[in-house]
Design an enzyme around this catalytic site. Structure first.
Site, PDB file in Angstrom:
ATOM      1  N   ARG A  32      36.141  35.584 -26.925  1.00 44.42           N
ATOM      2  CA  ARG A  32      37.288  35.708 -26.010  1.00 44.42           C
ATOM      3  C   ARG A  32      36.825  35.758 -24.552  1.00 44.42           C
ATOM      4  O   ARG A  32      37.278  34.973 -23.714  1.00 44.42           O
ATOM      5  CB  ARG A  32      38.051  36.974 -26.387  1.00 44.42           C
ATOM      6  CG  ARG A  32      39.148  37.384 -25.456  1.00 44.42           C
ATOM      7  CD  ARG A  32      39.811  38.616 -26.042  1.00 44.42           C
ATOM      8  NE  ARG A  32      40.471  39.423 -25.059  1.00 44.42           N
ATOM      9  CZ  ARG A  32      41.355  40.342 -25.369  1.00 44.42           C
ATOM     10  NH1 ARG A  32      41.661  40.577 -26.624  1.00 44.42           N
ATOM     11  NH2 ARG A  32      41.921  41.050 -24.440  1.00 44.42           N
ATOM     12  N   ASP A  79      47.121  46.171 -11.721  1.00 41.25           N
ATOM     13  CA  ASP A  79      47.093  47.013 -12.909  1.00 41.25           C
ATOM     14  C   ASP A  79      47.690  48.368 -12.541  1.00 41.25           C
ATOM     15  O   ASP A  79      47.483  48.853 -11.430  1.00 41.25           O
ATOM     16  CB  ASP A  79      45.657  47.206 -13.396  1.00 41.25           C
ATOM     17  CG  ASP A  79      45.588  47.578 -14.864  1.00 41.25           C
ATOM     18  OD1 ASP A  79      44.919  46.844 -15.612  1.00 41.25           O
ATOM     19  OD2 ASP A  79      46.198  48.586 -15.266  1.00 41.25           O
ATOM     20  N   GLU A 109      55.597  43.917 -12.373  1.00 38.35           N
ATOM     21  CA  GLU A 109      56.954  43.603 -11.912  1.00 38.35           C
ATOM     22  C   GLU A 109      57.254  44.176 -10.530  1.00 38.35           C
ATOM     23  O   GLU A 109      58.167  43.716  -9.858  1.00 38.35           O
ATOM     24  CB  GLU A 109      57.989  44.152 -12.916  1.00 38.35           C
ATOM     25  CG  GLU A 109      57.922  43.521 -14.284  1.00 38.35           C
ATOM     26  CD  GLU A 109      56.840  44.087 -15.190  1.00 38.35           C
ATOM     27  OE1 GLU A 109      56.761  43.636 -16.341  1.00 38.35           O
ATOM     28  OE2 GLU A 109      56.049  44.975 -14.763  1.00 38.35           O
ATOM     29  N   GLU A 123      44.911  38.140 -19.547  1.00 35.30           N
ATOM     30  CA  GLU A 123      44.650  38.213 -20.983  1.00 35.30           C
ATOM     31  C   GLU A 123      45.886  38.841 -21.618  1.00 35.30           C
ATOM     32  O   GLU A 123      45.861  39.966 -22.079  1.00 35.30           O
ATOM     33  CB  GLU A 123      43.412  39.055 -21.265  1.00 35.30           C
ATOM     34  CG  GLU A 123      42.134  38.416 -20.779  1.00 35.30           C
ATOM     35  CD  GLU A 123      40.924  39.162 -21.283  1.00 35.30           C
ATOM     36  OE1 GLU A 123      40.598  39.043 -22.484  1.00 35.30           O
ATOM     37  OE2 GLU A 123      40.298  39.860 -20.483  1.00 35.30           O
ATOM     38  N   GLU A 132      50.610  42.825 -27.231  1.00 38.89           N
ATOM     39  CA  GLU A 132      50.687  43.633 -26.019  1.00 38.89           C
ATOM     40  C   GLU A 132      52.016  43.505 -25.280  1.00 38.89           C
ATOM     41  O   GLU A 132      52.262  44.246 -24.345  1.00 38.89           O
ATOM     42  CB  GLU A 132      49.538  43.281 -25.075  1.00 38.89           C
ATOM     43  CG  GLU A 132      48.193  43.679 -25.637  1.00 38.89           C
ATOM     44  CD  GLU A 132      47.073  43.487 -24.639  1.00 38.89           C
ATOM     45  OE1 GLU A 132      47.237  43.870 -23.475  1.00 38.89           O
ATOM     46  OE2 GLU A 132      46.033  42.954 -25.034  1.00 38.89           O
TER      47      GLU A 132
END
Length: 165
Positions: A32, A79, A109, A123, A132
């Site tokens: 990944r 984040d 948002e 991701e 998620e």
């Protein structure tokens, strides 16, 4: 003694990503992580000099580092977990300036960025593409912060299911 008040979904979600153990697990997923690294490195027309990148749900900032290594002017890592001090320390340990990788503590948002991005990277897919439930957050950033003609990475996925008796 009354039971503790239930946590709202956002608090629960961001608290779960505030611990380094989950990030170690994700970073240890070599296929990944190396796939992201290769795809960013092999696309200098998108991630190279002159480009602005936004990493939604940046965690430790690994995708920001890949974008910075590819030459982007700025990567904004968005984040809302409490991991950003760790991400900032990793940035400093790697000698990347805070003008190249800029961390923004906010829900995707609600994030306010000073410029539009050429690429929105994340991701977002989790286990089975949808675990998620991050896709709505990535779409929000795309709609508000991506330049006309920009792109998302990844920008497609396929899920194959087989019926069983």
């Amino acid at each position: 003694r009354p039971p503790p008040a239930p946590k709202d979904n956002d608090t629960y979600y961001f608290t779960s990503y505030s611990h380094t153990s989950i990030h170690r697990t994700m970073l240890a997923d070599v296929p990944r992580t190396s796939s992201y690294e290769r795809s960013i490195a092999l696309n200098p027309s998108l991630f190279g000099p002159g480009s602005v990148v936004v990493d939604v749900g940046c965690g430790t900032g690994v995708l920001c580092h890949f974008a910075a290594r590819a030459g982007c002017d700025t990567c904004y890592g968005v984040d809302d977990s409490n991991l950003l001090p760790t991400a900032q320390a990793i940035r400093e340990e790697n000698g990347v300036g805070s003008d190249r990788i800029v961390f923004v503590k906010a829900k995707a948002e609600d994030a306010i960025l000073p410029e539009k991005a050429d690429v929105v990277v994340s991701e977002w897919m989790g286990y089975g593409l949808l675990y998620e439930t991050m896709l709505p957050s990535v779409i929000s950033v795309r709609d508000r912060h991506m330049k006309e003609g920009g792109t998302m990475w990844p920008n497609g996925a396929a899920l194959f299911l087989e019926g069983a008796k």
